[in-house]
Design an enzyme around this catalytic site. Structure first.
Site, PDB file in Angstrom:
ATOM      1  N   GLY A 170    -102.446 111.845 -72.131  1.00 49.32           N
ATOM      2  CA  GLY A 170    -102.852 110.988 -71.024  1.00 49.32           C
ATOM      3  C   GLY A 170    -101.755 110.389 -70.160  1.00 49.32           C
ATOM      4  O   GLY A 170    -102.067 109.761 -69.145  1.00 49.32           O
ATOM      5  N   PRO A 181     -99.322 115.083 -75.285  1.00 50.64           N
ATOM      6  CA  PRO A 181     -99.146 115.131 -73.830  1.00 50.64           C
ATOM      7  C   PRO A 181     -99.421 116.510 -73.260  1.00 50.64           C
ATOM      8  O   PRO A 181     -99.096 117.527 -73.871  1.00 50.64           O
ATOM      9  CB  PRO A 181     -97.672 114.773 -73.652  1.00 50.64           C
ATOM     10  CG  PRO A 181     -97.023 115.186 -74.932  1.00 50.64           C
ATOM     11  CD  PRO A 181     -98.050 115.031 -76.013  1.00 50.64           C
ATOM     12  N   GLY A 182    -100.061 116.536 -72.113  1.00 52.27           N
ATOM     13  CA  GLY A 182    -100.296 117.795 -71.414  1.00 52.27           C
ATOM     14  C   GLY A 182     -99.689 117.689 -70.029  1.00 52.27           C
ATOM     15  O   GLY A 182     -98.578 118.117 -69.758  1.00 52.27           O
ATOM     16  N   ARG A 183    -100.439 117.009 -69.137  1.00 58.33           N
ATOM     17  CA  ARG A 183    -100.053 116.890 -67.736  1.00 58.33           C
ATOM     18  C   ARG A 183     -98.621 116.389 -67.529  1.00 58.33           C
ATOM     19  O   ARG A 183     -97.905 116.874 -66.660  1.00 58.33           O
ATOM     20  CB  ARG A 183    -101.016 115.915 -67.054  1.00 58.33           C
ATOM     21  CG  ARG A 183    -100.771 115.714 -65.583  1.00 58.33           C
ATOM     22  CD  ARG A 183    -101.532 114.490 -65.064  1.00 58.33           C
ATOM     23  NE  ARG A 183    -102.830 114.321 -65.653  1.00 58.33           N
ATOM     24  CZ  ARG A 183    -103.965 114.749 -65.114  1.00 58.33           C
ATOM     25  NH1 ARG A 183    -103.946 115.368 -63.959  1.00 58.33           N
ATOM     26  NH2 ARG A 183    -105.111 114.529 -65.718  1.00 58.33           N
ATOM     27  N   TYR A 228    -112.028 116.863 -58.787  1.00 57.57           N
ATOM     28  CA  TYR A 228    -111.727 115.449 -59.099  1.00 57.57           C
ATOM     29  C   TYR A 228    -111.297 114.656 -57.874  1.00 57.57           C
ATOM     30  O   TYR A 228    -110.730 113.576 -58.019  1.00 57.57           O
ATOM     31  CB  TYR A 228    -110.584 115.347 -60.113  1.00 57.57           C
ATOM     32  CG  TYR A 228    -110.680 116.271 -61.290  1.00 57.57           C
ATOM     33  CD1 TYR A 228    -111.690 116.132 -62.231  1.00 57.57           C
ATOM     34  CD2 TYR A 228    -109.732 117.267 -61.479  1.00 57.57           C
ATOM     35  CE1 TYR A 228    -111.755 116.975 -63.319  1.00 57.57           C
ATOM     36  CE2 TYR A 228    -109.794 118.107 -62.572  1.00 57.57           C
ATOM     37  CZ  TYR A 228    -110.816 117.957 -63.487  1.00 57.57           C
ATOM     38  OH  TYR A 228    -110.871 118.787 -64.561  1.00 57.57           O
ATOM     39  N   CYS A 284    -116.217 130.865 -49.943  1.00 55.22           N
ATOM     40  CA  CYS A 284    -117.399 130.514 -49.152  1.00 55.22           C
ATOM     41  C   CYS A 284    -118.113 129.297 -49.714  1.00 55.22           C
ATOM     42  O   CYS A 284    -119.204 129.403 -50.292  1.00 55.22           O
ATOM     43  CB  CYS A 284    -118.330 131.715 -49.089  1.00 55.22           C
ATOM     44  SG  CYS A 284    -117.559 133.051 -48.206  1.00 55.22           S
ATOM     45  N   GLU A 285    -117.483 128.151 -49.593  1.00 52.38           N
ATOM     46  CA  GLU A 285    -118.031 126.864 -50.037  1.00 52.38           C
ATOM     47  C   GLU A 285    -117.350 125.807 -49.188  1.00 52.38           C
ATOM     48  O   GLU A 285    -116.123 125.823 -49.076  1.00 52.38           O
ATOM     49  CB  GLU A 285    -117.612 126.558 -51.484  1.00 52.38           C
ATOM     50  CG  GLU A 285    -118.222 127.420 -52.527  1.00 52.38           C
ATOM     51  CD  GLU A 285    -119.161 126.654 -53.441  1.00 52.38           C
ATOM     52  OE1 GLU A 285    -119.556 125.530 -53.104  1.00 52.38           O
ATOM     53  OE2 GLU A 285    -119.501 127.216 -54.475  1.00 52.38           O
TER      54      GLU A 285
HETATM   55  N1  LLP Z   1    -105.624 115.285 -76.087  1.00 49.58           N
HETATM   56  C1  LLP Z   1    -106.948 115.385 -75.888  1.00 49.58           C
HETATM   57  C2  LLP Z   1    -107.855 115.194 -77.021  1.00 49.58           C
HETATM   58  C3  LLP Z   1    -107.453 115.648 -74.595  1.00 49.58           C
HETATM   59  O1  LLP Z   1    -108.756 115.734 -74.405  1.00 49.58           O
HETATM   60  C4  LLP Z   1    -106.542 115.820 -73.515  1.00 49.58           C
HETATM   61  C5  LLP Z   1    -107.028 116.118 -72.165  1.00 49.58           C
HETATM   62  C6  LLP Z   1    -105.173 115.714 -73.773  1.00 49.58           C
HETATM   63  C7  LLP Z   1    -104.750 115.454 -75.075  1.00 49.58           C
HETATM   64  C8  LLP Z   1    -104.133 115.905 -72.706  1.00 49.58           C
HETATM   65  O2  LLP Z   1    -104.276 114.982 -71.686  1.00 49.58           O
HETATM   66  P1  LLP Z   1    -103.135 114.867 -70.563  1.00 49.58           P
HETATM   67  O3  LLP Z   1    -101.865 114.404 -71.233  1.00 49.58           O
HETATM   68  O4  LLP Z   1    -102.971 116.195 -69.940  1.00 49.58           O
HETATM   69  O5  LLP Z   1    -103.665 113.861 -69.598  1.00 49.58           O
HETATM   70  N2  LLP Z   1    -108.599 118.746 -65.934  1.00 49.58           N
HETATM   71  C9  LLP Z   1    -108.330 117.320 -65.712  1.00 49.58           C
HETATM   72  C10 LLP Z   1    -107.769 116.667 -66.949  1.00 49.58           C
HETATM   73  C11 LLP Z   1    -108.654 116.806 -68.158  1.00 49.58           C
HETATM   74  C12 LLP Z   1    -108.022 116.257 -69.390  1.00 49.58           C
HETATM   75  C13 LLP Z   1    -108.825 116.575 -70.589  1.00 49.58           C
HETATM   76  N3  LLP Z   1    -108.250 116.152 -71.832  1.00 49.58           N
HETATM   77  C14 LLP Z   1    -107.388 117.188 -64.533  1.00 49.58           C
HETATM   78  O6  LLP Z   1    -106.999 118.197 -63.950  1.00 49.58           O
HETATM   79  O7  LLP Z   1    -107.038 116.069 -64.139  1.00 49.58           O
END
Ligand code: LLP
Length: 423
Positions: A247, A284-286, A326, A351-352
């Site tokens: 997050g 962490p992802g994003r 989003y 086409c949207e």
């Molecule tokens: N852990 C869990 C259990 C999660 O559900 C998620 C993301 C993460 C970690 C990683 O979150 P991050 O660090 O990336 O915020 N597609 C959306 C974001 C969806 C996130 C879903 N869960 C977007 O493009 O903003």
């Protein structure tokens, strides 16, 4: 970080007009491909990983594979000792293993794991299955018992914490589908205590995405610490880890850099006070993948409307869906800037009406065939792409730390796009 040097766009020290030309030439030469593409920076990836390692000393990381799952990126992350993988499907598990993550450094989350997914998680002996319902816990116990193994499980709790983020990406509220309620948590503990095939190894909570404040994490840590006390009443052995989920946010409007305005030091200090003798994990992802990727696309056509020009670009919602899904903001930057400014709707060819990247955006004046960079597109970009409108998946390119470019996903051919279909 995006700057202009003599009107040429520079991305973290790399002059993009020149680099883009050479990649476009390469794609044409090697694949007869002349369209848009993703570009990732290996150096930025490494910087991002190191930054987390430095800012959160002593913590473990489980990279959220869903945010960007290209094998080349995963392989680099797997090489970092303190990084494991957080996967949410059998497909992501397959990718993580293929990229070189050890099974003992993979956790499997998600509200609806299938029988086959649970089977393979147990067969590979991954670190833990993150459980989100009683029904799932019973499935895991049954499958583990049939295999004669003990399944390591982690309970994902719903802390009912409010975070200031987009309504589509909050997850830690009671009303969301994620995690176990208090009642189900208590029931889960009893089930685990009475099952010979379940071992509780952790507690987890993920409160949402795009979070810039340490307070909700600290609140969640306190919540999990209380729950750990409840675990001790029922389970006789210690847990291995507490996971505070992912997050950490990225400021999409900030061109000046990946300025990290998150109080990591405060978070670490608070967590140390709350927990001792247990691993603390983040997912962490994003934070890792957003800054390291951009989408390079050309202006195809321009057409006039009252008060604005519509710029139709090669990229579309099937490539990058975040602005449409989003209402997400991504910077759109011409690779070569002109002095005059103008107001544009930047749209894709799908086409949207919703296939719109930006509405009434002030940009330097555009001409047909100009290249544009869509910034901070590394996370939830290519991995959310589809073949909508029968548009093939576009190539992914890695700019290596040495400065050379490497194709890390080939352009999908039309033949490949229809290859699973039977007439
Ligand atoms: N852990 C869990 C259990 C999660 O559900 C998620 C993301 C993460 C970690 C990683 O979150 P991050 O660090 O990336 O915020 N597609 C959306 C974001 C969806 C996130 C879903 N869960 C977007 O493009 O903003």
């Amino acid at each position: 970080m995006f700057t202009y040097n003599h009107d040429n766009l520079v991305w973290h020290g790399v002059a993009l007009p020149e680099l883009t030309r050479s990649i476009a030439d390469k794609l044409l030469r090697e694949y007869q491909y002349s369209g848009h593409f993703w570009l990732y920076s290996e150096q930025l990836l490494n910087e991002r990983l190191k930054l987390l390692e430095q800012q959160l000393p002593g913590c473990g990381f489980y990279y959220s594979v869903k945010s960007q799952s290209n094998l080349a990126l995963l392989a680099q992350i797997a090489a970092h000792k303190r990084f494991g993988a957080d996967v949410v499907s059998g497909g992501e598990l397959y990718r993580a293993l293929k990229a070189g993550f050890e099974p003992g450094k993979i956790v499997f989350a998600g509200v609806g794991k299938s029988e086959a997914e649970i089977q393979s998680a147990l067969d590979f002996q991954i670190r833990s299955l993150h459980v989100e319902s009683i029904s799932e816990l019973k499935d895991i116990a049954r499958i583990a018992s049939a295999k004669g193994v003990v399944a390591s499980v982690t309970l994902r709790l719903n802390p009912d914490v409010e975070v200031d983020t987009h309504r589509h990406i909050t997850t830690g509220k009671e009303e969301n589908k994620f995690g176990l309620s208090e009642n189900d948590f208590q029931l889960s503990l009893k089930l685990i205590a009475s099952s010979a095939n379940l071992k509780l190894v952790g507690l987890q909570a993920h409160i949402g995405s795009q979070i810039f404040d340490s307070a909700p994490y600290i609140e969640t840590a306190n919540f999990l610490s209380e729950k750990y006390a409840a675990v001790r009443q029922v389970i006789s052995y210690p847990l291995e880890y507490i996971s505070l989920g992912g997050g950490f946010g990225v400021k999409y409007e900030n061109l000046e850099g990946d300025a990290v305005n998150f109080d990591f030091a405060g978070l670490v200090e608070a967590i140390r006070k709350i927990f001792s003798d247990i691993e603390i994990h983040f997912e962490p992802g994003r934070f890792i993948s957003a800054p390291l990727g951009i989408l390079l696309t050309r202006v195809r056509h321009l057409k006039e409307r009252t008060g604005k020009t519509i710029a139709i670009i090669d990229a579309a919602m099937n490539d990058l869906i975040r602005p449409m899904l989003y209402e997400a903001y991504h910077p759109i930057l011409p690779l070569v800037r002109r002095a005059a400014q103008h107001t544009y709707d930047v749209v894709g060819p799908v086409c949207e009406s919703t296939d719109t990247f930006a509405t009434k955006r002030r940009l330097s004046e555009l001409a047909e065939n100009d290249w544009l960079a869509v910034g901070y597109a590394g996370a939830y970009g290519s991995c959310m792409s589809s073949n909508f409108n029968s548009r093939p998946l576009i190539p992914e390119i890695m700019l290596e730390a040495s400065g050379t470019v490497r194709v890390i996903r080939k352009p999908q051919t039309l033949e490949q796009m229809v290859s699973l279909e039977l007439t």
